[in-house]
Design a protein around this motif. Structure first.
Motif, short mmCIF file in Angstrom:
data_model
loop_
_atom_site.label_atom_id
_atom_site.label_comp_id
_atom_site.label_asym_id
_atom_site.label_seq_id
_atom_site.Cartn_x
_atom_site.Cartn_y
_atom_site.Cartn_z
N ASN A 286 33.58 45.33 -30.31
CA ASN A 286 33.42 43.91 -30.63
C ASN A 286 32.28 43.24 -29.86
N ASP A 287 31.65 43.98 -28.94
CA ASP A 287 30.68 43.36 -28.02
C ASP A 287 29.54 42.61 -28.72
N ASP A 288 29.10 43.10 -29.87
CA ASP A 288 27.97 42.46 -30.55
C ASP A 288 28.39 41.31 -31.45
N LYS A 289 29.69 41.02 -31.50
CA LYS A 289 30.17 40.01 -32.44
C LYS A 289 29.97 38.59 -31.91
N ASN A 290 29.93 37.65 -32.86
CA ASN A 290 29.99 36.23 -32.51
C ASN A 290 31.40 35.94 -32.02
N VAL A 291 31.59 34.78 -31.39
CA VAL A 291 32.94 34.47 -30.89
C VAL A 291 33.43 33.13 -31.41
N ILE A 292 34.75 33.05 -31.53
CA ILE A 292 35.41 31.76 -31.78
C ILE A 292 36.14 31.41 -30.49
N VAL A 293 35.87 30.21 -29.99
CA VAL A 293 36.45 29.75 -28.71
C VAL A 293 37.48 28.67 -29.02
N GLU A 294 38.66 28.83 -28.45
CA GLU A 294 39.73 27.84 -28.63
C GLU A 294 40.10 27.31 -27.24
N ILE A 295 39.93 26.01 -27.06
CA ILE A 295 40.26 25.38 -25.76
C ILE A 295 41.41 24.41 -26.00
N ARG A 296 42.47 24.54 -25.20
CA ARG A 296 43.63 23.64 -25.34
C ARG A 296 43.95 23.01 -23.98
N ALA A 297 44.23 21.70 -24.00
CA ALA A 297 44.67 21.02 -22.78
C ALA A 297 46.08 21.51 -22.45
N ILE B 204 43.93 24.03 -18.37
CA ILE B 204 43.63 24.20 -19.79
C ILE B 204 43.68 25.70 -20.07
N THR B 205 43.84 26.07 -21.34
CA THR B 205 43.75 27.49 -21.69
C THR B 205 42.52 27.70 -22.57
N VAL B 206 41.87 28.81 -22.35
CA VAL B 206 40.71 29.20 -23.15
C VAL B 206 41.05 30.53 -23.83
N ALA B 207 40.82 30.60 -25.13
CA ALA B 207 40.98 31.87 -25.86
C ALA B 207 39.64 32.23 -26.48
N ILE B 208 39.17 33.44 -26.22
CA ILE B 208 37.91 33.93 -26.79
C ILE B 208 38.26 35.01 -27.82
N MET B 209 37.91 34.76 -29.07
CA MET B 209 38.23 35.72 -30.14
C MET B 209 36.95 36.21 -30.80
N PRO B 210 36.82 37.53 -31.00
CA PRO B 210 35.65 38.01 -31.73
C PRO B 210 35.74 37.55 -33.18
N GLU B 211 34.61 37.14 -33.76
CA GLU B 211 34.63 36.73 -35.16
C GLU B 211 34.95 37.95 -36.03
N ALA B 212 35.91 37.80 -36.92
CA ALA B 212 36.30 38.92 -37.79
C ALA B 212 35.59 38.81 -39.12
N GLY C 272 25.52 34.49 -31.73
CA GLY C 272 24.37 35.04 -30.99
C GLY C 272 24.61 36.47 -30.58
N GLN C 273 23.53 37.21 -30.41
CA GLN C 273 23.61 38.62 -30.05
C GLN C 273 24.36 38.82 -28.72
N GLY C 274 25.45 39.61 -28.78
CA GLY C 274 26.17 39.94 -27.55
C GLY C 274 27.04 38.82 -27.01
#
Length: 356
Positions: free
Chosen positions: A105-116, A200-208, A167-169
């Protein structure tokens, strides 16, 4: 290791040969695949060629020391010998790291979810600051950011925010950010000057991609409605907002950031695919729990990973016990020192695991 390096050197030469064939660019899919393979192999091949060159230098220097009687030339040979031996040690370590299995998944874009989390409005304000930190970091690396969904608290804070970084990487560097981020400071609303702790919690998900996750239409309900909040005239007067409900998992996605219902639907599906892909990754990681424990955490949302302490101007990453007294510049997106340290610690842990 060296048999594998020799095989990779042969493959690199084959790839370079294929790229020079006439008409290779007429097949864009094949051309992209070859270019990707070439860029993945290039750093390994360069390091291995330098390694072989240093080995040759050692042999030449030893031969000169045996044959040469001139003291000045012998000193030069000794110097060359010591430098080459030192560089060989460094290159052996570099090559071991370069040969570590690559995260697909290293080269994938990411979706970031931030929750209070804990801390009410103060947590929401901190969530907005962390969002800006990642946007500044993305800008510094030439990556693009795009908001997917946002739930504000009315005073500039974010209860929940989901956005994409393209973005790349991007995933290779940001995957270490998943977890609980803690802030310690005196809130503006605090009259007594007491320091509060919020999270806060941060979730980093590779774009599928669609090929990564296939969604059955029967498993989805799509509702359209008018967007709420500050969206301008046409956003609030047309049924542009989209809500997806995924029955098997209970995941609900709401997207309203675009004026077009079609664009909001596309964003919602993109987020749903990534969430389903992330669930699948979590299952895999749970089954590899032993291996995961030997690595730097990249997935556990409940793990407290970092503290931002305002009174002392410091940021501490608890996983690697790294403390930096540069809170302002980190919140302004200067994250490379933290991320580089996390990557180095992760590589060291993986190497130790392989050598056990």
């Amino acid at each position: 290791m060296f048999d594998r390096l020799d095989d990779l050197l042969i493959r690199y030469e084959e790839v370079m040969g294929e790229l020079q064939e006439p008409g290779v660019a007429d097949d864009p899919a094949r051309f992209r695949k070859l270019m990707k393979e070439q860029s993945d192999l290039a750093p390994i091949v360069e390091a291995y060629q330098e390694y072989k060159s240093c080995k040759q230098n050692v042999e030449d220097s030893l031969a000169m020391l045996e044959e040469e009687s001139d003291e000045e030339l012998r000193e030069l040979a000794k110097e060359e010998l010591n430098e080459s031996r030192k560089r060989i040690e460094e290159l052996e370590q570099e090559l071991k790291i370069l040969l570590l299995p690559k995260d697909p998944n290293d080269d994938k874009n990411v979706i970031v979810e931030i929750r209070a989390g804990a801390g009410g409005d103060e947590a929401a304000l901190f969530a907005a600051e962390i969002y800006r930190m990642y946007v500044h970091y993305a800008d510094s690396r030439g990556w693009r950011t795009e908001m997917i969904s946002l739930n504000e608290n009315g005073i500039g804070g974010f209860k929940e925010c989901v956005f994409m970084i393209t973005g790349q990487g991007a995933y290779s560097r940001l995957k270490y950010e998943s977890g609980v981020h803690r802030v310690q400071r005196v809130p503006e609303t605090e009259s007594g000057g007491r320091i509060h702790t919020s999270t806060i919690t941060v979730a980093i998900m590779p774009e599928a991609e669609e090929v990564d996750v296939v969604i059955d239409e029967k498993d989805i309900r799509i509702d359209v409605m008018r967007a709420s909040g500050n969206g301008g005239q046409c956003v609030n007067t047309t049924d542009s907002a989209v809500r997806l409900t995924h029955f098997p998992t209970g995941i609900v996605i709401y997207s309203q950031t675009e004026k077009s219902q079609l664009q909001n639907k596309e964003k919602a599906f993109r987020l749903l695919r990534s969430k389903l892909y992330d669930l699948e990754l979590e299952k895999q990681q749970a089954s590899e729990a032993e291996e995961r424990r030997s690595q730097i955490g990249t997935g556990d949302r409940s793990e407290k990973i970092r503290t931002y302490n305002f009174p002392q101007g410091r940021v501490t990453d608890h996983r690697i016990k790294l403390t930096l007294h540069k809170l302002d510049s980190i919140l302004n997106g200067d994250l490379d020192e933290v991320i580089d340290s996390l990557i180095a610690a992760d590589q060291t842990a993986k190497l130790a695991k392989m050598e056990d």
